[in-house]
Design an enzyme around this catalytic site. Sequence first.
Site, short mmCIF file in Angstrom:
data_model
loop_
_atom_site.label_atom_id
_atom_site.label_comp_id
_atom_site.label_asym_id
_atom_site.label_seq_id
_atom_site.Cartn_x
_atom_site.Cartn_y
_atom_site.Cartn_z
N ARG A 223 9.55 -6.20 -3.23
CA ARG A 223 9.26 -4.84 -3.70
C ARG A 223 9.99 -4.62 -5.02
O ARG A 223 11.08 -5.18 -5.23
CB ARG A 223 9.73 -3.80 -2.69
CG ARG A 223 8.85 -3.67 -1.47
CD ARG A 223 7.50 -2.99 -1.77
NE ARG A 223 6.68 -2.85 -0.60
CZ ARG A 223 5.63 -3.61 -0.29
NH1 ARG A 223 5.25 -4.59 -1.10
NH2 ARG A 223 4.93 -3.41 0.80
N HIS A 271 0.99 -6.83 -8.77
CA HIS A 271 1.09 -6.68 -7.30
C HIS A 271 -0.13 -7.32 -6.62
O HIS A 271 -0.88 -6.65 -5.90
CB HIS A 271 1.23 -5.21 -6.92
CG HIS A 271 1.79 -5.01 -5.53
ND1 HIS A 271 2.62 -4.00 -5.18
CD2 HIS A 271 1.63 -5.74 -4.39
CE1 HIS A 271 2.95 -4.08 -3.90
NE2 HIS A 271 2.34 -5.15 -3.39
P1 NDP Z 1 9.18 -10.19 7.73
O1 NDP Z 1 9.58 -8.93 8.40
O2 NDP Z 1 8.34 -11.16 8.49
O3 NDP Z 1 10.48 -10.99 7.26
C1 NDP Z 1 11.52 -10.37 6.57
C2 NDP Z 1 12.63 -11.36 6.35
O4 NDP Z 1 13.67 -10.72 5.61
C3 NDP Z 1 13.25 -11.84 7.67
O5 NDP Z 1 13.63 -13.19 7.58
C4 NDP Z 1 14.51 -10.95 7.78
O6 NDP Z 1 15.57 -11.51 8.53
C5 NDP Z 1 14.91 -10.86 6.32
N1 NDP Z 1 15.78 -9.70 6.10
C6 NDP Z 1 15.49 -8.39 6.29
N2 NDP Z 1 16.58 -7.63 6.01
C7 NDP Z 1 17.55 -8.49 5.63
C8 NDP Z 1 18.90 -8.33 5.24
N3 NDP Z 1 19.47 -7.11 5.18
N4 NDP Z 1 19.61 -9.43 4.95
C9 NDP Z 1 19.06 -10.66 5.03
N5 NDP Z 1 17.77 -10.89 5.40
C10 NDP Z 1 17.04 -9.82 5.69
O7 NDP Z 1 8.50 -9.78 6.36
P2 NDP Z 1 7.31 -10.51 5.62
O8 NDP Z 1 7.70 -11.92 5.32
O9 NDP Z 1 6.05 -10.27 6.33
O10 NDP Z 1 7.20 -9.63 4.27
C11 NDP Z 1 8.27 -9.49 3.39
C12 NDP Z 1 7.92 -8.46 2.33
O11 NDP Z 1 6.96 -8.98 1.42
C13 NDP Z 1 7.23 -7.18 2.82
O12 NDP Z 1 8.12 -6.30 3.46
C14 NDP Z 1 6.71 -6.62 1.51
O13 NDP Z 1 7.72 -5.85 0.89
C15 NDP Z 1 6.44 -7.87 0.68
N6 NDP Z 1 5.01 -8.08 0.44
C16 NDP Z 1 4.58 -8.23 -0.85
C17 NDP Z 1 3.26 -8.48 -1.12
C18 NDP Z 1 2.79 -8.70 -2.50
O14 NDP Z 1 1.57 -8.83 -2.71
N7 NDP Z 1 3.69 -8.80 -3.48
C19 NDP Z 1 2.27 -8.57 -0.03
C20 NDP Z 1 2.82 -8.37 1.27
C21 NDP Z 1 4.15 -8.13 1.49
P3 NDP Z 1 15.39 -11.77 10.11
O15 NDP Z 1 14.41 -12.93 10.20
O16 NDP Z 1 16.75 -12.15 10.55
O17 NDP Z 1 14.86 -10.51 10.70
C1 OXD Z 2 1.89 -5.47 1.44
C2 OXD Z 2 1.68 -5.49 -0.01
O1 OXD Z 2 2.90 -4.95 1.91
O2 OXD Z 2 0.55 -5.79 -0.46
O3 OXD Z 2 1.01 -5.99 2.15
O4 OXD Z 2 2.61 -5.29 -0.77
#
Ligand code: NDP
Ligand code: OXD
Length: 308
Positions: A223, A271
């Site tokens: 983000r 994005h």
């Molecule tokens: P997930 O919820 O599957 O994974 C999040 C990861 O981040 C997990 O490994 C989690 O740890 C880790 N995490 C969260 N908080 C912390 C912290 N405080 N310290 C360390 N690690 C942390 O998310 P996704 O992989 O599905 O998606 C990630 C992000 O990608 C979305 O939230 C969104 O913002 C972004 N996104 C962007 C898109 C784009 O087109 N640019 C499209 C879709 C999503 P743990 O495994 O221990 O819980």
């Molecule tokens: C999502 C994105 O969260 O597109 O799926 O950013």
Amino acid sequence: MALLFYSTSDSASRWKAALATAIPELDVRVWPEIGDAREIRYALVWRPPEGLLASLPNLELVLSLGAGVDHIFADPKLPAVPVARLVDPHMVEAMSEYILLQVMRLHRQDVLYMAQQRRGEWTEHLQPNAGERRVSFLGLGMFGSDAARKLAALGFDVAGWSRTEKHLPGIACFHGADGLDALLARTDVLVCLLPLTPETEGILSAALFARMPRGAAIVNAGRGAHLVEEDLIPALDSGQLSAAVLDVFRTEPLPLTHPFWRHERIVVTPHVAAATNPATASLVVADNIRRARAGEPIRDVVDPARGY
Ligand code: NDP
Ligand code: OXD
């Protein structure tokens, strides 16, 4: 049985058509034509305005139009109903394509060669092998773990960082505040795929860049608010960072006057790393609505306390 659709993009007609095929019995109401608010049980949303969801007295379930849910939790008036994120395997494929493309560009010094081409400059730079390139992921969730595994299969030296402890074959796994320093110290390319929460906001800052080896590069597809924007150009200009690839921004669309558009070592994409495709995502949404109606467990409900 009615669903409210709200999005800041112009995807409503594609979603209406896709949902009509995936779940024909669903009455889809596109904001602002919501009819009688009392009939709405489900909301499928991207960045809903503050108070919109609270204005639906019989709302049972909020479905995110994206994998991230920060745009829903940003509403201080969000009612206490389950929130499900969108988990579509096609988006995982798309995100890994994007990350592989951008890491490969950085690895093969493409940003540098493109700048040289614009100047008509023929200079060859030393090219490390993939195994000498240390790629680190902030976030080893649905997206991070898939892209990490694919880069490791290509021979890169891959590590990742998560909140809780993980063991992934072929990936050096770090976790928690203590694990971050060790990860950063072994990083040439840092990929941010974290969710946006109070703990992760502003994580990509001058203080973090200083903990990486000089000349490291970053890719932010998480983000925009993960990055402290004013810290980026000074880090590039001082040589602490060599390049930055950014798919997400604090203000989207990125304003035309923003200096990121014109910096030689910043790559901007709008994005698009893993865009939601109604054709496949509507099947996931339909499945969750059928579950809700049947009183079965909803898939991919997020923990409001964690914020992801
Ligand atoms: P997930 O919820 O599957 O994974 C999040 C990861 O981040 C997990 O490994 C989690 O740890 C880790 N995490 C969260 N908080 C912390 C912290 N405080 N310290 C360390 N690690 C942390 O998310 P996704 O992989 O599905 O998606 C990630 C992000 O990608 C979305 O939230 C969104 O913002 C972004 N996104 C962007 C898109 C784009 O087109 N640019 C499209 C879709 C999503 P743990 O495994 O221990 O819980
Ligand atoms: C999502 C994105 O969260 O597109 O799926 O950013």
